[in-house]
Structures are given as C-alpha cells and as structure tokens.
Design an enzyme around this catalytic site. Structure first.
Site, mmCIF file in Angstrom:
data_model
loop_
_atom_site.group_PDB
_atom_site.id
_atom_site.type_symbol
_atom_site.label_atom_id
_atom_site.label_comp_id
_atom_site.label_asym_id
_atom_site.label_seq_id
_atom_site.Cartn_x
_atom_site.Cartn_y
_atom_site.Cartn_z
ATOM 1 N N CYS A 65 0.882 -1.165 0.000
ATOM 2 C CA CYS A 65 0.000 0.000 0.000
ATOM 3 C C CYS A 65 0.922 1.219 0.000
ATOM 4 C CB CYS A 65 -0.986 0.000 1.159
ATOM 5 S SG CYS A 65 -0.260 0.207 2.793
HETATM 6 O O1 LIG Z 1 -1.962 2.246 5.048
HETATM 7 C C1 LIG Z 1 -2.640 2.661 4.091
HETATM 8 C C2 LIG Z 1 -2.057 2.853 2.772
HETATM 9 O O2 LIG Z 1 -0.870 3.587 2.797
HETATM 10 C C3 LIG Z 1 -2.974 3.312 1.685
HETATM 11 O O3 LIG Z 1 -2.324 2.977 0.495
HETATM 12 C C4 LIG Z 1 -3.283 4.766 1.759
HETATM 13 O O4 LIG Z 1 -4.189 4.970 2.806
HETATM 14 C C5 LIG Z 1 -3.852 5.256 0.429
HETATM 15 O O5 LIG Z 1 -4.987 5.959 0.641
HETATM 16 P P1 LIG Z 1 -5.775 6.677 -0.579
HETATM 17 O O6 LIG Z 1 -6.291 5.554 -1.442
HETATM 18 O O7 LIG Z 1 -6.832 7.416 0.137
HETATM 19 O O8 LIG Z 1 -4.787 7.532 -1.296
#
Ligand SMILES: O=C[C@H](O)[C@H](O)[C@H](O)COP(=O)(O)O
Length: 149
Positions: A65
């Site tokens: 992630c």
């Molecule tokens: O721990 C969570 C991760 O780093 C996610 O990839 C992150 O929250 C991405 O979030 P969004 O899709 O809101 O950019």
C-alpha cells in the site's frame, strides 16, 4: 514459489513487483488493484493475499500500500501470518532470518525499482534461523496467534 501479491493502488512499482517475481520464476497470484474484479481496498486485498499463505494456497505473499503500514497491519491479523514491513535489504534479510516472516509488506511510496530488487534478493536468499532463541521467539508468536499462554 507460489506468491500472492496485493496492492491497493495500480502503481508502476506494484506492476514492476509482479513482473520481477515472474521473471524470477515465481507463480504469482494478484489481488486488489492488480487484479480486475478484486476488492482494491488495502485491508481487503492484503487480507486476501495473507489468507492465501495461511491456507497454503501460496507459499509467501507480498502486500503493498502507499506506506506499507495498512497492508502489514491487515496481513498480520490473519492467523499464521508473520508480515514484515521492509524498507531496505537488511530489514528484509532479518525478517526472513530472525522472524521467519512469510509475508513481505512494501511501501509503494518508498520503494524504488533498484531498492525493490535489493529487497527481493535479500528476502529470497535469507533462510529462517535455526538458533534456539529465534525459534522460541517465532513459536511464541504462534502461541499469541492461537491465544495460548
Ligand atoms: O496504510 C494505508 C495505505 O498507505 C494506503 O495505500 C493509503 O491509505 C492510500 O490511501 P488513498 O487511497 O486514500 O490515497
């Protein structure tokens, strides 16, 4: 090796990871943003890849992630999984050697292509330590997993 890979984001490093694993001869199963129709939420796709390891459908997994944090937390909630968030090769080596980690967690933000290769080299070269203290630590994690004293 059969390796499940997950990512909540369709980033070049995630695609590069799948390509690199296949180039190294691994049988890759993709989850999340890397697989159309799969739930791309970081908790869901990390859980799916981790469950592959827990059920024996995969030998190991790599969960990704943006920071690597959510992916590692979710994977570590699956009993039998020891996920390690690795930002360098030394950490990846130690994760396999001392922690007998079976899931590698990566940050899409921090992991460049050269760093990815270094981390994978270390991860796949290192073997779990036979040292009695290391084995006892890993066994203790197993007892924690099973809610045993
Ligand atoms: O721990 C969570 C991760 O780093 C996610 O990839 C992150 O929250 C991405 O979030 P969004 O899709 O809101 O950019």
């Amino acid at each position: 090796m059969r390796i499940s890979v997950s990512s909540d984001m369709d980033e070049p490093v995630a695609r590069g990871l799948v390509a690199e694993l296949r180039a190294r001869g691994h049988d890759v199963t993709a989850h999340g943003a890397l697989h159309p129709g799969s739930d791309p939420q970081w908790a869901a796709c990390s859980e799916a890849a981790a469950r592959d390891v827990a059920t024996g459908a995969a030998d190991q997994a790599v969960v990704c992630c943006w920071t690597g944090t959510g992916a590692s937390i979710a994977a570590n909630k699956v009993p039998g999984v020891r996920a390690a968030l690795c930002t360098d090769a030394y950490t990846a080596d130690g994760a396999r050697r001392w922690n007998d980690a079976n899931v590698l967690a990566l940050s899409l933000r921090l992991t460049s292509e050269p760093l990815l290769k270094e981390i994978l080299d270390a991860w796949f070269t290192a073997e779990a330590s036979e040292d009695a203290e290391d084995r006892e630590n890993v066994a203790r994690i197993g007892r924690l997993d099973r809610r045993e004293p």
